[in-house]
Enzyme design. Structure first.
Site, PDB file in Angstrom:
ATOM      1  N   HIS A  98      -7.404  -0.807   5.700  1.00 43.78           N
ATOM      2  CA  HIS A  98      -7.052  -2.189   5.946  1.00 43.78           C
ATOM      3  C   HIS A  98      -7.239  -2.663   7.383  1.00 43.78           C
ATOM      4  O   HIS A  98      -7.514  -3.980   7.589  1.00 43.78           O
ATOM      5  CB  HIS A  98      -5.482  -2.253   5.590  1.00 43.78           C
ATOM      6  N   SER A 109       0.877  -1.226   0.195  1.00 43.30           N
ATOM      7  CA  SER A 109      -0.041  -0.056   0.063  1.00 43.30           C
ATOM      8  C   SER A 109       0.865   1.227   0.068  1.00 43.30           C
ATOM      9  O   SER A 109       1.816   1.181   0.640  1.00 43.30           O
ATOM     10  CB  SER A 109      -0.867   0.086   1.204  1.00 43.30           C
TER      11      SER A 109
END
Ligand SMILES: CC(C)(COP(=O)(O)OP(=O)(O)O)[C@@H](O)C(=O)NCCC(N)=O
Length: 456
Positions: free
Chosen positions: A386, A292
């Site tokens: 997340h 990410s």
């Protein structure tokens, strides 16, 4: 304009049928919905907000009727159960806003579902831009969100794998909607759906060909620690996949395409659904992680250097010995010089400076991800996403995205949010309840280095 709005609304937003004849009233002609849709679409953005305020305020709940029924309900508590339940059901019915039935009718006409998504998108944007603070509009937003959550519940959505054989217009939409790593040309998108890559989207039967949210996955031997490995040119021989080589699935991009679905959490469901799909295709697959970006870190760091720089004293986020080392390289005043080098990405041209800054930037970035909060949750929205899904903040990677974008966003660093499947349910519940972040040894060590060596 107001009278035109009144006219249209009176014609298209049918009154709530009386409780006694609910469900038996004559069907509303589709032309009603089409007239509402066309009228709304003909309005300017500012007029749309006024229109939605009118709909939500004058065509919502009949507050007077509800108040009377609430009193009757209190009375009925002294009566038998049947009477009380009847009174509750009557109250429940009259708490239904009039516009709810309108939205229901609209959802059933051709293009109506997409219209409602766009309409909620307008509401969300108006609220975000503070173009309205009407509590009635918030109510309309909540009603519309719960209706959309029903219509777009995962059980009703279709999981579509997108490949090089998918229709051009779908590949083009995926390229245009991509929100993490911009697609520059056909070669880019061809790589992202080619060997050792997967791209999945959720679609809704009412809006065929419209990817609602989509996820890009790299199938690798181990969890990737930099994005260039994923985008780098692959040797041509890898045109087929050797499934024995597939041990890790790395999610490197996810994008939702409908603002109107915000809060429906499709991205979360898509990741879980794709994990199941990949497990069935690759039994040897046992590692799942994101790779990410860390949007906002560089800006946060520069802000810190700025505010800590007062009357020439060096900021405490670096130790004096670190400032001395930096000064030897960049000259004085080191804070000023360093800020400039960081804000122009110049610092990456000196290997020496990068080596000195590596431990510093990694501990600062770990703190940015782990310690910086927004309403007690992780400040960084990608981390928050997340972590809400139940992932673990697992590994911070140096020199993970050395593209200009990557350097400007997060000094070239990226992070793996690891999905330990047996733990994600508990992790998600714990994070949502206690806001405690599940993190690896590496992250916790970097955070403790920050707490020891840097003073905020
Ligand atoms: C990360 C995304 C896909 C999460 O969407 P979703 O799971 O539907 O969450 P929500 O918007 O329903 O709360 C969405 O927020 C998005 O597209 N963000 C911009 C791109 C990115 N990946 O950060």
């Amino acid at each position: 304009a107001a009278s035109a709005m009144e006219e249209v609304l009176r014609r298209t937003v049918v009154p709530l049928p009386a409780y006694e004849i609910q469900g038996k009233s004559p069907p509303v002609p589709e032309s009603n919905s089409m007239e509402f849709i066309n009228f709304y679409r003909s309005l300017e953005t500012s007029q749309k907000v006024a229109f939605l305020e009118k709909v939500s305020q004058e065509f919502g709940v009949d507050h007077q009727a509800v108040a009377e029924l609430a009193l009757k309900l209190v009375e009925s508590q002294k009566r038998d159960a049947a009477t009380m339940l009847q009174a509750e059901d009557r109250l429940r019915y009259y708490l239904t806003p009039r516009y709810l039935a309108l939205f229901g009718h609209i959802s059933r006409v051709e293009g109506g579902m997409k219209f409602l998504l766009d309409l909620r998108g307008d509401v969300i944007e108006a609220l975000a831009a503070k173009a309205t603070d009407s509590p009635h509009i918030r109510g309309l937003n909540a009603t519309l969100k719960s209706m959309l959550s029903e219509w777009f519940s995962v059980g009703l959505l279709k999981l579509e794998r997108i490949t090089w054989k998918s229709p051009c217009e779908l590949l083009q939409k995926i390229s245009q909607y991509e929100a993490v790593h911009p697609v520059r040309n056909w070669t880019d998108i061809k790589h992202r759906v080619g060997p050792y890559r997967r791209c999945y989207a959720f679609t809704n039967g009412a809006m065929p060909g419209e990817p609602l949210v989509f996820l890009h996955v790299a199938l690798t031997e181990e969890i990737t620690d930099n994005i260039q490995t994923i985008f780098g040119g692959r040797t041509s021989q890898e045109l087929t996949e050797d499934e024995k080589k597939v041990k890790a699935a790395v999610f490197y991009s996810i994008s939702s395409t409908q603002v109107g679905l915000q809060g429906v959490e499709l991205g979360n469901y898509l990741i879980k659904r794709v994990v199941r799909e990949l497990q069935s295709e690759f039994p040897s697959l046992d590692q799942f992680s994101s790779l990410s970006p860390i949007p906002g870190f560089t800006v946060w760091l520069l802000g810190l250097l700025n505010q800590q720089r007062n009357d020439g004293r060096r900021s405490k986020i670096l130790m004096d010995t670190e400032w001395q080392e930096i000064e030897r390289l960049v000259g004085s005043p080191a804070p000023e010089r360093l800020r400039k080098l960081l804000s122009t990405n110049e610092w990456v041209h000196s290997e020496q400076l990068m080596d000195i800054l590596k431990p510093i930037l990694m501990r600062l970035c770990s703190w940015y991800l782990y310690g910086e909060k927004h309403r007690s949750y992780a400040l960084n929205q990608v981390a928050n996403f997340h972590l809400q899904n139940g992932a673990t903040m697992w590994r911070l990677n140096w020199k993970a995205d050395m593209s200009p974008r990557g350097i400007s966003a997060s000094c070239g660093m990226m992070v793996n949010y690891r999905y330990f499947l047996p733990d994600i349910g508990a992790n998600s519940a714990k994070y949502l309840r206690t806001k405690v972040i599940e993190a690896s040894e590496q992250i916790l060590n970097l955070v403790s280095q920050f707490q020891k060596n840097s003073k905020l």
